[in-house]
Design an enzyme around this catalytic site. Structure first.
Site, short mmCIF file in Angstrom:
data_model
loop_
_atom_site.label_atom_id
_atom_site.label_comp_id
_atom_site.label_asym_id
_atom_site.label_seq_id
_atom_site.Cartn_x
_atom_site.Cartn_y
_atom_site.Cartn_z
N CYS A 167 0.83 -1.20 0.00
CA CYS A 167 0.00 0.00 0.00
C CYS A 167 0.87 1.25 0.00
O CYS A 167 1.91 1.30 0.63
CB CYS A 167 -0.95 0.08 1.19
SG CYS A 167 -2.04 -1.31 1.33
N ARG B 40 4.05 -0.37 -4.66
CA ARG B 40 3.74 -0.83 -3.31
C ARG B 40 2.41 -1.59 -3.25
O ARG B 40 2.06 -2.14 -2.21
CB ARG B 40 3.67 0.37 -2.35
CG ARG B 40 4.95 1.15 -2.27
CD ARG B 40 4.79 2.30 -1.31
NE ARG B 40 4.58 1.82 0.04
CZ ARG B 40 5.54 1.51 0.90
NH1 ARG B 40 6.80 1.64 0.52
NH2 ARG B 40 5.27 1.06 2.10
N TRP C 22 -2.67 -2.80 -1.66
CA TRP C 22 -2.32 -4.21 -1.80
C TRP C 22 -3.17 -4.91 -0.75
O TRP C 22 -2.97 -4.75 0.45
CB TRP C 22 -0.83 -4.40 -1.51
CG TRP C 22 -0.33 -5.78 -1.78
CD1 TRP C 22 0.09 -6.28 -2.99
CD2 TRP C 22 -0.18 -6.85 -0.84
NE1 TRP C 22 0.47 -7.58 -2.85
CE2 TRP C 22 0.32 -7.97 -1.56
CE3 TRP C 22 -0.43 -6.99 0.52
CZ2 TRP C 22 0.59 -9.20 -0.94
CZ3 TRP C 22 -0.17 -8.21 1.13
CH2 TRP C 22 0.33 -9.29 0.40
N ASN D 118 -1.86 2.14 5.69
CA ASN D 118 -0.94 1.10 5.22
C ASN D 118 -0.53 0.31 6.45
O ASN D 118 0.04 0.87 7.38
CB ASN D 118 0.28 1.78 4.57
CG ASN D 118 1.41 0.80 4.29
OD1 ASN D 118 1.18 -0.39 4.11
ND2 ASN D 118 2.63 1.30 4.25
N GLY D 119 -0.86 -0.98 6.47
CA GLY D 119 -0.52 -1.81 7.63
C GLY D 119 -1.66 -2.76 7.94
O GLY D 119 -2.57 -2.96 7.13
N GLU E 113 18.21 -17.22 -7.17
CA GLU E 113 17.76 -15.89 -7.59
C GLU E 113 17.18 -15.95 -9.01
O GLU E 113 16.16 -15.31 -9.29
CB GLU E 113 18.94 -14.91 -7.51
CG GLU E 113 18.68 -13.51 -8.02
CD GLU E 113 17.62 -12.74 -7.24
OE1 GLU E 113 17.13 -13.23 -6.21
OE2 GLU E 113 17.26 -11.63 -7.70
N LYS F 282 13.44 -14.85 -9.90
CA LYS F 282 13.12 -13.81 -10.89
C LYS F 282 12.11 -14.33 -11.90
O LYS F 282 11.15 -13.66 -12.23
CB LYS F 282 14.39 -13.36 -11.64
CG LYS F 282 15.37 -12.51 -10.89
CD LYS F 282 14.94 -11.08 -10.64
CE LYS F 282 14.23 -10.94 -9.33
NZ LYS F 282 15.01 -10.63 -8.18
N GLU G 199 8.59 -14.80 -10.27
CA GLU G 199 7.82 -13.63 -9.86
C GLU G 199 7.33 -12.78 -11.02
O GLU G 199 6.27 -12.18 -10.91
CB GLU G 199 8.53 -12.80 -8.78
CG GLU G 199 9.77 -12.09 -9.20
CD GLU G 199 10.39 -11.30 -8.03
OE1 GLU G 199 9.69 -10.88 -7.10
OE2 GLU G 199 11.61 -11.09 -8.07
N HIS H 252 19.16 -36.00 -6.72
CA HIS H 252 18.49 -36.52 -5.53
C HIS H 252 17.00 -36.21 -5.53
O HIS H 252 16.38 -36.15 -4.47
CB HIS H 252 19.16 -35.96 -4.26
CG HIS H 252 20.59 -36.37 -4.12
ND1 HIS H 252 20.99 -37.64 -3.77
CD2 HIS H 252 21.73 -35.68 -4.37
CE1 HIS H 252 22.31 -37.71 -3.77
NE2 HIS H 252 22.79 -36.53 -4.14
N LYS I 238 6.34 -4.34 -3.84
CA LYS I 238 7.79 -4.25 -3.67
C LYS I 238 8.22 -4.33 -2.21
O LYS I 238 9.15 -5.04 -1.88
CB LYS I 238 8.32 -2.96 -4.30
CG LYS I 238 9.83 -2.88 -4.21
CD LYS I 238 10.45 -2.44 -5.47
CE LYS I 238 11.96 -2.48 -5.42
NZ LYS I 238 12.50 -3.78 -5.84
C1 AGP Z 1 12.76 -9.45 -5.14
O1 AGP Z 1 12.70 -9.58 -6.51
C2 AGP Z 1 11.50 -9.60 -4.46
N1 AGP Z 1 10.52 -8.71 -4.95
C3 AGP Z 1 11.52 -9.78 -2.96
O2 AGP Z 1 11.95 -11.07 -2.73
C4 AGP Z 1 12.37 -8.80 -2.10
O3 AGP Z 1 13.72 -9.01 -2.34
C5 AGP Z 1 12.04 -9.04 -0.60
O4 AGP Z 1 10.70 -8.76 -0.38
C6 AGP Z 1 12.92 -8.23 0.33
O5 AGP Z 1 12.76 -6.86 0.10
P1 AGP Z 1 13.75 -5.81 0.74
O6 AGP Z 1 15.11 -6.06 0.16
O7 AGP Z 1 13.20 -4.48 0.36
O8 AGP Z 1 13.75 -6.04 2.22
#
Ligand code: AGP
Length: 617
Positions: free
Chosen positions: A2, A27, A74, A100-101, A490, A494, A497, A513, A612
């Site tokens: 949010c 956000r 969100w 937000n929260g 990673e 990527k 997501e 395994h 994000k």
């Molecule tokens: C990364 O591509 C993601 N969107 C997510 O995993 C992110 O890295 C994670 O939420 C941590 O965020 P931060 O680094 O802002 O704490």
């Protein structure tokens, strides 16, 4: 999670807020809404979908008010509906609020308010806050003028709230005033000329002012066009500290790029240069970190590092573990922040904590930091966002200086975290057994990274062609070893997501395994091929995949030759220092994911269900 923007000034609030909301869309983007004070009441516009949908709706309304609040959502409590979109207005029409929260005790408060005759239109926890403020306002006698009555009603409400909040509140009985408060969710006051703004992130403010006040947990601010007063929930006055934002609005613009993710991938050479700037010792054999607030003597007493983070940051922690243990021979433990906060892990007496967070607002990482501090440990932060909660609460830290990262998928922040980890490994290694000559060579290796990253980026068209051929597959494996195993994780994250493709990362030798059962001509494997003693071992893993008709995309250091026909696709990375390898190997997996997501028509910068900064549990 949010985004909030509020405006109090002389200009029309709606246009200013809509511009700010667009910058906060990363956000959350389930729904958006705004409220402005005009005439004797509140004019409310809300819409499910993106800020663009709200802007369209707002353009058909006469919104002339100069005092307003707005929100991009969100969803947590309640589905994605117009009714659940913010702002929420109390049933007596006296209070409008964005939040937000998460309000944890909202069920109990809702029951109380229903008994008092307040009604509810939404399923959200937020509407409870609006009604509770209205309840306290109605009960509240005017104290030292009407403005105090409004502030006091908000303050009294927040004393009853359990959970997290960043809120901005308006009342038609108080035109030209706003009250905002925070606990656990970021909120920043922008101080302009005859105007003030409130927002979840500086990116929503910088087009109007670069003077900001970072609100702390438990603080409330009463805002008018002419000024603001800061206080705490227990009524103590707070002297504001006005900070200057160091980046400009242009840095948060797309420029020539179709997506922020692409822009940020291509900004990596610069971000890497910025991470290193001024951070090598005068003798050219070690690193310098002024912000750690620890002396070499302090470091000598540390017998273990504990790194915690979430998501991509957690992958950076794994690389840090590898590099510190490899070069400094100091044990490192890595934990998910979300697990660490509840795990009550037994810890060494002389451990030093690190959290890694791009945003500095991730709630699990913040909670892990607080838990470590509560236990009496010093806690450092590697953070990109200056003035963020984690940066402020840590005992010391290292700013990344990567510039604003807007794309939901983290790219430049990740490689910058890897470089800082490599520099930190050097710093502690030079306090132990690493020689002067090895330190000099290590630094030369790191200084070369930005240019080597540029060379990897030159392969973007080649990687795009591969992506076009592979975008049709629905399962991928990413395989690597040692420092490249976190890069496999990673790469898989990527791809998942932003393109919604099922992908898993594994240490290459673990593949046999279990995950090998997935292999067929419909499940390609992306191999991150190391140099050195494990090169042949990884070749064996590739052979095992080929024997089962698996397709292989190999990311290979340029001086290594793969047996003819073993890989279906080859992407090379320049030869580099061992500490730089994870950084350079990351760029191809970022580009591959990006181009596959684009080929599949996905919304790269705003993937479904994600936001994000994850500021709720
Ligand atoms: C990364 O591509 C993601 N969107 C997510 O995993 C992110 O890295 C994670 O939420 C941590 O965020 P931060 O680094 O802002 O704490």
């Amino acid at each position: 999670m949010c985004g909030i923007v509020g405006y109090v000034g002389r200009q029309k609030a709606a246009a200013i807020m809509l511009e700010g909301l667009k910058r906060l869309e990363y956000r959350g983007y389930d729904s958006a809404g705004l409220a402005v004070l005009q005439g004797d009441g509140i004019t409310l516009v809300k819409s499910i979908g993106r800020v663009a949908a709200l802007a369209k709706l707002a353009s058909s309304r006469k919104l002339s008010g100069t005092c307003g609040i707005s929100h991009t959502r969100w969803a947590t409590h309640g589905g994605v509906t117009d009714a659940n979109a913010h702002p929420h207005v109390s049933s007596d029409g006296q209070i409008a609020l964005v939040h937000n929260g998460v309000i944890e005790n909202y069920v109990h408060m809702k029951r109380f308010l229903l008994e008092k005759g307040y009604t509810f239109k939404s399923e959200t926890d937020t509407e409870v806050l609006a009604n509770l403020i209205a309840y306290h306002y109605a009960k509240q006698p005017a104290v030292n003028g009407e403005g105090s009555r409004f502030l006091e009603a908000v303050r009294k409400t927040l004393l009853h709230v359990e959970g997290t909040y960043g809120i901005a509140v308006l009342s038609p009985a108080h035109p030209g005033e706003m009250v905002a408060a925070r606990k656990g969710s970021p909120l920043i006051l922008g101080v302009g000329e005859h105007e003030h703004l409130i927002a979840s992130d500086v990116s929503a403010l910088v087009s109007r002012t670069q003077n900001v006040v970072y609100l702390k947990d438990g603080e409330l601010v009463h805002i008018t066009p002419a000024g603001f007063t800061l206080s705490t929930l227990d009524l103590a006055d707070v002297s504001p500290v006005i900070d200057q934002v160091t980046w400009s609005v242009d840095e948060a613009e797309l420029g020539e790029h179709p997506h922020f993710m692409r822009k940020e991938i291509f900004e990596q050479p610069l971000a890497l240069e910025n991470a290193m700037r001024g951070r090598f010792s005068a003798d050219g054999s070690s690193a310098n970190f002024g912000g750690l607030n620890l002396t070499p003597a302090d470091f000598r007493t540390i017998d273990r590092f504990v790194f915690t983070s979430c998501g991509t940051g957690w992958h950076a922690c794994l690389v840090a573990e590898h590099l510190i243990e490899r070069f400094a021979r100091i044990p490192v433990e890595v934990d998910y922040a979300s697990e660490f906060r509840y795990r009550n892990a037994p810890l060494d007496r002389d451990a030093l904590f690190f959290v890694i967070s791009q945003s500095g607002e991730t709630i699990d990482t913040l909670a892990a930091l607080r838990e470590a501090k509560r236990k009496g440990y010093k806690c450092m932060a590697i953070c990109n966002v200056v003035g963020s909660t984690i940066a402020r609460e840590a005992d010391g830290g290292i700013y990344q200086h990567a510039g604003p990262e807007i794309g939901v998928a983290s790219t430049k922040a990740f490689t910058s975290q890897l470089l800082i980890s490599a520099m930190f490994a050097l710093y502690v290694a030079r306090m132990r057994d690493m020689s002067f000559a090895d330190g000099v060579e290590y630094i030369a290796g790191l200084k070369a990274v930005p240019d080597l990253a540029r060379r990897v980026l030159e392969q973007a068209p080649h990687i795009q062609n591969i992506a076009l051929r592979y975008a049709k597959y629905n399962d991928f494996l990413f395989l690597g070893r040692l420092s490249l195993f976190p890069i496999a994780l990673e790469g898989a994250l990527k791809l998942k997501e932003i393109s919604y493709i099922h992908a898993e990362g594994y240490p290459a030798a673990e593949m046999k395994h279990g995950p090998i059962a997935l292999i067929s001509d419909q499940c390609p494997s992306v191999f991150l091929v190391p140099k050195g003693e494990l090169f042949n071992k990884v070749l064996s893993s590739m052979q095992e995949i080929k024997a089962r008709k698996g397709l292989i995309i190999a990311i290979v250091p340029e001086n290594l030759e793969l047996p003819e026909g073993l890989a279906d696709e080859v992407i090379t990375i320049p030869d580099c220092h061992e500490a730089a390898l994870p950084i350079l190997a990351t760029i191809p997996v970022q580009l591959l994911s990006y181009y596959i997501a684009v080929a599949r028509g996905c919304d790269v910068d705003k993937p479904r269900n994600l936001a994000k900064s994850v500021t709720v549990e």
